[in-house]
Design an enzyme around this catalytic site. Structure first.
Site, PDB file in Angstrom:
ATOM      1  N   ARG A  33       0.810  -1.161  -0.085  1.00 15.05           N
ATOM      2  CA  ARG A  33       0.012  -0.087   0.003  1.00 15.05           C
ATOM      3  C   ARG A  33       0.916   1.389   0.141  1.00 15.05           C
ATOM      4  NH1 ARG A  33      -4.934   0.429   4.235  1.00 15.05           N
ATOM      5  NH2 ARG A  33      -5.209  -1.589   3.172  1.00 15.05           N
ATOM      6  N   HIS A  79      -7.581  -4.328  -7.612  1.00 15.15           N
ATOM      7  CA  HIS A  79      -7.338  -3.370  -6.552  1.00 15.15           C
ATOM      8  C   HIS A  79      -8.611  -3.745  -5.435  1.00 15.15           C
ATOM      9  CE1 HIS A  79      -4.895  -0.986  -4.439  1.00 15.15           C
ATOM     10  NE2 HIS A  79      -5.877  -0.105  -3.949  1.00 15.15           N
ATOM     11  N   TYR A 123     -17.755  12.318 -14.925  1.00 18.01           N
ATOM     12  CA  TYR A 123     -17.605  13.153 -15.885  1.00 18.01           C
ATOM     13  C   TYR A 123     -16.027  13.349 -16.502  1.00 18.01           C
ATOM     14  CZ  TYR A 123     -21.765  14.785 -13.433  1.00 18.01           C
ATOM     15  OH  TYR A 123     -23.002  14.860 -12.622  1.00 18.01           O
TER      16      TYR A 123
END
Length: 740
Positions: A33, A79, A123
């Site tokens: 991580r 993931h 978007y």
């Protein structure tokens, strides 16, 4: 699983259970991580993002795809974490003010340097950049190892081939369990130049590398102000830090006016918060040299600062801002990364470059071996094709007449299984004469390429020369232009600019009021001595001190320590104020002896209760510590009794509690910075009652009731220091004090 496993209970100490589970969590955080891999400079989430976009064929020449599509693929295949964290990581890789060389090209609102967030992933659109493409170069040529994904349905790379110095070029930051990483961005061309030097001179020192790679290169520019020795030590140890300052210039206006324009701000400083911080400092009157701040930024940063007066030096104004605001920040260096064996450790600059070069060497070997194997396979097929062209009629006959043509072909023409299968899968149009010529040409080229690859694999020096050629290509690609040109100026440690603290505080007249019980406050303006003041019940005025907010106040306590208070920090208002012990740390058993405004060059006589003392300069009474500094050493049972200014007097008159007065020249009292002092008057019992410094020619004055008396004939009391003295003149107060 055993049949009797259900309901099985195993007793385990809580400490062991917690330790095992927390260790597993810590290792997961460190390995999967927070820490980047030294070879490709990526954390798992970034690596998975780039690989998923590669699978979606979002290369630099293709069209854009919705970020939601990319995030969905990453989360579903590779993931197993939240979509918000994946999208945040994706957005950062596309922000040219966050990463020096963006790995993702974004289309839409991806946030800005003011700290505004990106638009929702539905978007925005994205595709890979050339830099990301370089990191992926060779991913399909067995250049790196793969492993199964979390659900076992897909394969993901353990590391990318990394044909770009991403760790140093883009930097990294992360917090794991018990360790963290913080690596600033650098200029890719300079990193490649340093890497080339390390290939050519494996014994090159860190100092040698820094001649090609002088320091970080931040996306937002700015000026790095750090000593070269500190830079060298940081890169040698892998730990340190860099001071970054905003870049500014003076713009001249009409009639001698000028403004300061800031064009670059430190890395990771949000412009809107920076302006808010400076505005708040102005409101708090902590930037008295600054009149106004305006944000005139468009596509580039442009922050305009207006001085209050044009006579102030621009460098002094900026120095005050550097000291109090985020226009100067410090970026830490902690090159804690996962090495080639996936082990976390802090590496030096040389170690990081060496690890990346070794990875590039391994990738070159694996890609060459993969290509050589593909060439050998293709040559085997081409040999079979050539055999066909020499015996086309027989091949056609076998295929038409034999029930099992493959074994027959293999036996007749001594073909391998691969060759026979390739011939059977050949299209009829490939039987034309022109195709035979193309096959012979391809066979010749592949034979030559295979020979070159075998030579390359057999000679390590050739391989390193190939790597140097690749580095030179990267260096030339990123040596200039808007993306490659250095943005951060490498400066030197700035010359010390002395800023009078008074310049940072708005000058204002105040009156400091101290009560008998030790409560202190300040009131605006001059307060008349007979003004009505309010105190707590049972408390009363001790002293009133007119001063300015720019003054430093010296406080002397009975413990012999001197404390420094800033007048502008004393609480204002008409309330009770606050205990002075909150501003100066002295015990409840100690009391205030005196409080006065510091004046450069002034001198004071300090006297303890047993009659010892010395003269000290006012500068030696200043202390930056809240606990003050010990000036007069007092023994147990003794105290500092008084501190009186030396205002041009030449003699000292001292009266003891035994009503004996002694007058002697002031030059017999030593001037010291600290200590026990010397005996001023000798006592059999008791101690000192009062002291006065005066000019012998003007006589000694004292207050007697409402009258002031002066004695000019003092020959009976004149003597030397440490003598006993004699009874004071007739009319001297019975309390042994000279009065006001």
């Amino acid at each position: 699983m055993p049949d009797d496993f259900a309901g099985h209970i195993e007793n385990t100490p809580l400490a062991d259970a917690l330790s095992d589970r927390y260790l597993a969590y810590a290792l997961s955080t460190i390995m999967s991580r927070s820490l980047p891999d030294v070879r490709d400079g990526l954390k798992p989430v970034h690596r998975r993002l780039i690989y998923a976009m590669h699978q979606l064929k979002l290369d630099p020449t293709s069209g854009f795809k919705k970020c939601a599509r990319v995030v969905g693929d990453v989360m579903g295949k590779f993931h197993p974490h939240g979509d918000a964290s994946i999208y945040e990581a994706m957005v950062r890789l596309a922000q040219d003010f966050s990463v020096r060389y963006p790995l993702i090209e974004g289309q839409g609102n991806f946030g800005n340097i003011d700290g505004d967030n990106a638009a929702a992933m539905r978007y925005t659109e994205a595709r890979l950049t050339e830099v990301a493409q370089a990191l992926l170069e060779g991913i399909d040529q067995d250049a790196v190892d793969f492993r199964a994904t979390y659900d076992g349905e897909e394969q993901e790379p353990l590391v990318l081939p990394g044909n770009f110095p991403n760790l140093l070029a883009n930097g990294a930051a992360g917090i794991a369990v018990g360790m963290a990483t913080s690596i600033p961005p650098h200029n890719a061309a300079e990193v490649c130049a340093a890497a080339i030097l390390l290939v050519q001179r494996p014994d090159a020192s860190t100092a040698d590398l820094l001649t090609f790679m002088p320091g970080p290169d931040f996306p937002t520019g700015g000026e790095i102000v750090e000593e070269k020795a500190a830079l060298l030590q940081a890169y040698e140890t892998g730990r340190g830090g860099f001071r970054i300052r905003a870049r500014w210039a003076v713009e001249q206006g009409k009639h001698g006016t000028w403004t300061i324009v800031i064009t670059e701000i430190p890395y990771q400083v949000q412009k809107s918060r920076l302006i808010e911080q400076i505005a708040q400092l102005m409101e708090d009157k902590k930037l008295p040299l600054l009149a106004d701040i305006r944000d005139e930024s468009a596509e580039t940063v442009r922050i305009v600062l207006e001085p209050k007066v044009r006579t102030v030096e621009p460098a002094m104004l900026m120095e005050s801002l550097f000291r109090t605001s985020a226009l100067e920040s410090r970026f830490p260096l902690n090159m804690n990364v996962l090495d080639g064996t996936r082990t976390p450790r802090v590496m030096s600059l040389r170690d990081v470059l060496r690890a990346w070069l070794d990875h590039r060497h391994e990738v070159l070997v694996r890609r060459s071996q993969h290509r050589l194997a593909a060439i050998e396979r293709r040559l085997e097929i081409l040999d079979g094709y050539l055999a066909v062209y020499l015996n086309l009629d027989e091949v056609i006959r076998i295929i038409r007449e034999e029930d099992e043509p493959k074994p027959s072909l293999m036996k007749t023409f001594e073909l391998t299984d691969l060759q026979a299968e390739s011939i059977l899968n050949m299209r009829l149009r490939s039987l034309r004469r022109l195709e035979e010529m193309e096959i012979r040409k391809e066979h010749k080229n592949l034979t030559k390429e295979g020979k070159d690859l075998r030579t390359l694999l057999g000679d390590e020096k050739l391989r390193w020369n190939r790597i140097v050629s690749e580095l030179e290509k990267i260096r030339s690609t990123y040596a200039g232009g808007p993306l490659g040109a250095r943005r951060s100026l490498i400066g030197t440690a700035p010359a010390t600019i002395t800023i009078d603290d008074a310049a940072l505080v708005e000058r204002e007249q105040i009156t400091v009021i101290l009560s008998q019980k030790g409560w202190i406050r300040a009131m605006k303006g001059a307060v008349a001595p007979d003004a009505e003041l309010r105190f707590k019940e049972g408390d009363e005025l001790r002293l009133m001190l007119p001063c300015d907010t720019t003054d430093k106040l010296c406080l002397l306590a009975t413990n012999g320590r001197a404390y420094t208070l800033r007048a502008n920090e004393i609480p204002r208002g008409r309330g009770d104020g606050q205990p002075i012990r909150l501003l100066a740390e002295f015990g409840n058993e100690d009391e205030v002896v005196t409080l006065f405004a510091h004046s450069a060059g002034a001198k004071y006589l300090l006297v303890s209760t047993p009659g010892r003392g010395f003269i000290v300069g006012s500068d030696d009474l200043l202390s930056e510590r809240k606990a003050g500094k010990q000036v007069l050493t007092v023994k147990p049972g003794e105290e500092l009794m008084l501190a009186t200014p030396v205002n041009g007097g030449d003699h000292l008159a001292i009266v003891g509690e035994n009503r004996k007065m002694l007058v002697f020249p002031l030059d017999q009292v030593p001037e010291m910075t600290k200590g026990l002092g010397v005996q001023l008057q000798k006592y059999k019992d008791g101690g000192v009652a009062d002291v006065r410094i005066f000019k012998l020619a003007e006589g000694l004055s004292w207050k007697s009731g409402e009258r002031t008396r002066t004695e000019t004939n003092l020959k009976d009391w004149l003597g030397g220091r440490a003598q006993t003295g004699r009874q004071p003149p007739v009319g001297f107060p019975k309390n042994g004090r000279f009065g006001a």
